[in-house]
Design an enzyme around this catalytic site. Sequence first.
Site, mmCIF file in Angstrom:
data_model
loop_
_atom_site.group_PDB
_atom_site.id
_atom_site.type_symbol
_atom_site.label_atom_id
_atom_site.label_comp_id
_atom_site.label_asym_id
_atom_site.label_seq_id
_atom_site.Cartn_x
_atom_site.Cartn_y
_atom_site.Cartn_z
ATOM 1 N N LYS A 11 0.857 -1.201 0.000
ATOM 2 C CA LYS A 11 0.000 0.000 0.000
ATOM 3 C C LYS A 11 0.888 1.245 0.000
ATOM 4 O O LYS A 11 2.047 1.210 0.433
ATOM 5 C CB LYS A 11 -0.951 0.029 1.198
ATOM 6 C CG LYS A 11 -0.291 0.128 2.595
ATOM 7 C CD LYS A 11 0.016 1.531 3.058
ATOM 8 C CE LYS A 11 0.770 1.540 4.383
ATOM 9 N NZ LYS A 11 1.757 2.553 4.549
ATOM 10 N N ALA A 101 10.801 -2.569 5.269
ATOM 11 C CA ALA A 101 10.883 -1.377 6.136
ATOM 12 C C ALA A 101 10.844 -0.101 5.308
ATOM 13 O O ALA A 101 11.674 0.786 5.436
ATOM 14 C CB ALA A 101 12.138 -1.408 7.021
ATOM 15 N N GLY A 103 7.655 1.627 4.526
ATOM 16 C CA GLY A 103 6.413 2.395 4.633
ATOM 17 C C GLY A 103 5.381 1.910 3.627
ATOM 18 O O GLY A 103 4.436 2.625 3.291
ATOM 19 N N ALA A 105 3.869 -1.258 4.032
ATOM 20 C CA ALA A 105 3.097 -2.304 4.716
ATOM 21 C C ALA A 105 3.458 -3.712 4.262
ATOM 22 O O ALA A 105 2.598 -4.593 4.216
ATOM 23 C CB ALA A 105 1.589 -2.051 4.565
ATOM 24 N N GLY A 107 5.217 -6.215 5.701
ATOM 25 C CA GLY A 107 4.937 -7.258 6.688
ATOM 26 C C GLY A 107 3.438 -7.400 6.927
ATOM 27 O O GLY A 107 2.923 -8.511 7.054
ATOM 28 N N THR A 109 0.898 -6.815 4.897
ATOM 29 C CA THR A 109 0.172 -7.480 3.806
ATOM 30 C C THR A 109 0.491 -8.973 3.797
ATOM 31 O O THR A 109 -0.370 -9.803 3.479
ATOM 32 C CB THR A 109 0.437 -6.791 2.440
ATOM 33 O OG1 THR A 109 -0.467 -7.310 1.477
ATOM 34 C CG2 THR A 109 1.839 -6.989 1.943
ATOM 35 N N ASP A 141 -2.072 -1.764 10.043
ATOM 36 C CA ASP A 141 -2.291 -1.785 8.596
ATOM 37 C C ASP A 141 -2.883 -3.107 8.094
ATOM 38 O O ASP A 141 -3.286 -3.210 6.938
ATOM 39 C CB ASP A 141 -0.954 -1.573 7.848
ATOM 40 C CG ASP A 141 -0.472 -0.127 7.908
ATOM 41 O OD1 ASP A 141 -1.304 0.766 8.157
ATOM 42 O OD2 ASP A 141 0.727 0.097 7.688
HETATM 43 P P1 ATP Z 1 4.440 -0.318 7.620
HETATM 44 O O1 ATP Z 1 4.238 0.459 6.342
HETATM 45 O O2 ATP Z 1 3.261 -1.212 7.971
HETATM 46 O O3 ATP Z 1 4.949 0.495 8.759
HETATM 47 P P2 ATP Z 1 6.921 -1.174 6.561
HETATM 48 O O4 ATP Z 1 6.667 -1.387 5.103
HETATM 49 O O5 ATP Z 1 7.555 0.110 6.944
HETATM 50 O O6 ATP Z 1 5.592 -1.380 7.349
HETATM 51 P P3 ATP Z 1 7.924 -3.851 6.825
HETATM 52 O O7 ATP Z 1 8.379 -4.115 5.435
HETATM 53 O O8 ATP Z 1 6.677 -4.500 7.269
HETATM 54 O O9 ATP Z 1 7.858 -2.297 7.124
HETATM 55 O O10 ATP Z 1 9.157 -4.250 7.796
HETATM 56 C C1 ATP Z 1 9.344 -3.721 9.089
HETATM 57 C C2 ATP Z 1 10.249 -4.671 9.903
HETATM 58 O O11 ATP Z 1 9.543 -5.883 10.141
HETATM 59 C C3 ATP Z 1 11.533 -5.032 9.207
HETATM 60 O O12 ATP Z 1 12.603 -4.681 10.036
HETATM 61 C C4 ATP Z 1 11.480 -6.541 9.002
HETATM 62 O O13 ATP Z 1 12.679 -7.190 9.311
HETATM 63 C C5 ATP Z 1 10.387 -7.016 9.939
HETATM 64 N N1 ATP Z 1 9.504 -8.070 9.342
HETATM 65 C C6 ATP Z 1 8.904 -9.045 10.028
HETATM 66 N N2 ATP Z 1 8.156 -9.793 9.206
HETATM 67 C C7 ATP Z 1 8.262 -9.301 7.980
HETATM 68 C C8 ATP Z 1 7.710 -9.654 6.717
HETATM 69 N N3 ATP Z 1 6.900 -10.694 6.562
HETATM 70 N N4 ATP Z 1 8.017 -8.867 5.657
HETATM 71 C C9 ATP Z 1 8.816 -7.787 5.818
HETATM 72 N N5 ATP Z 1 9.386 -7.435 6.982
HETATM 73 C C10 ATP Z 1 9.108 -8.167 8.063
#
Ligand code: ATP
Length: 315
Positions: A11, A101, A103, A105, A107, A109, A141
């Site tokens: 997203k 990590a 932004g 989503a 993890g 999704t 999320d």
């Molecule tokens: P959001 O937008 O919901 O804040 P994000 O996109 O910033 O999330 P993610 O990609 O979900 O962040 O990753 C955040 C942290 O979670 C990372 O440090 C990663 O190591 C950990 N993590 C745990 N499970 C997962 C997964 N299935 N996919 C990605 N990262 C994961």
Amino acid sequence: MRKYKLIAPAKINLYLEIIGSRADGFHELAMILQSINLADEIEIHAASTENIRIYCQHPQVPNDKTNLVYRAAELMTKEFPDAFNNFGGVDITLIKNIPVAAGLAGGSTNAAAILVGIDLLWNLGLTESELQQLGGKLGSDVPFCIAGGTAIATGRGEKLSPLPTVDNLHIVLGKYRSLEVSTPWAYKSYREKFGHTYIADQDSLAARSHAFHSEAMVKAIYNHNIGEIAHQLHNDLEKVVLPAYPQVLRLRELFAAQPQVLNTMMSGSGPSVFAIVESASQAEIVKQKIRSAIPDPDLELFTTHTIEHGIEISS
Ligand code: ATP
């Protein structure tokens, strides 16, 4: 052996406003969330053991209990112990295409896909709203990621009101592979700097949330006015992330300087930055121009577009 393959889209935030604090320590938010066709692929198999096992090759993604995918599967075993006893554990293979990590989503999704996948695998027959309630226990999320599309998200992001699909929105997305922004850090920094601007009393918070449903961005979406949607992009977290990450600021400035770009914004807590353009061919042009200006291979660039769904079952 039964198995399902699921597609889990990322997203972006078309809008993110921090309106106040909540008693549970989270922030009260007013957001517009939008699914894009950049997606992870997840295979879920019924295993003959009682274990939840994760296979993922991505160096930034853990294979242990800290993976959100594990937490989603574990939640299902606790919520539906009879089905777990009956069907056993699950083997999950995760192919990450969504930057980590970022932004976007990623993890969340993935966790949403596991809820949908286990619902199918164990013949639970859960409704979308039941899946969203379970998702809310895993992260703010996750409920959105289940149905996806375009939605207003208030509360801490879990209260959803679907909006008409914003299709034909073409996007160029950039993320430095090695750059990670911690979402808790971004919100904590925002609170430290801007906490004094928060709406404090509950009635005023509720009124702000309510008023958001008829604001300019929401109207632009109902009118499918791409120019106005681009104009109304907003993200409060830019105020703390951009000063701390000059590389992200530079990327955003570079996007903004391209004549094809209608507008640009950081997604969520960053550090991914997206730019809205009018067509797929313009997206390619902008991508090439950014690539020439920043030849650093650490910068990943994607062309993508908005989609009207969340988790999809591909087979
Ligand atoms: P959001 O937008 O919901 O804040 P994000 O996109 O910033 O999330 P993610 O990609 O979900 O962040 O990753 C955040 C942290 O979670 C990372 O440090 C990663 O190591 C950990 N993590 C745990 N499970 C997962 C997964 N299935 N996919 C990605 N990262 C994961």
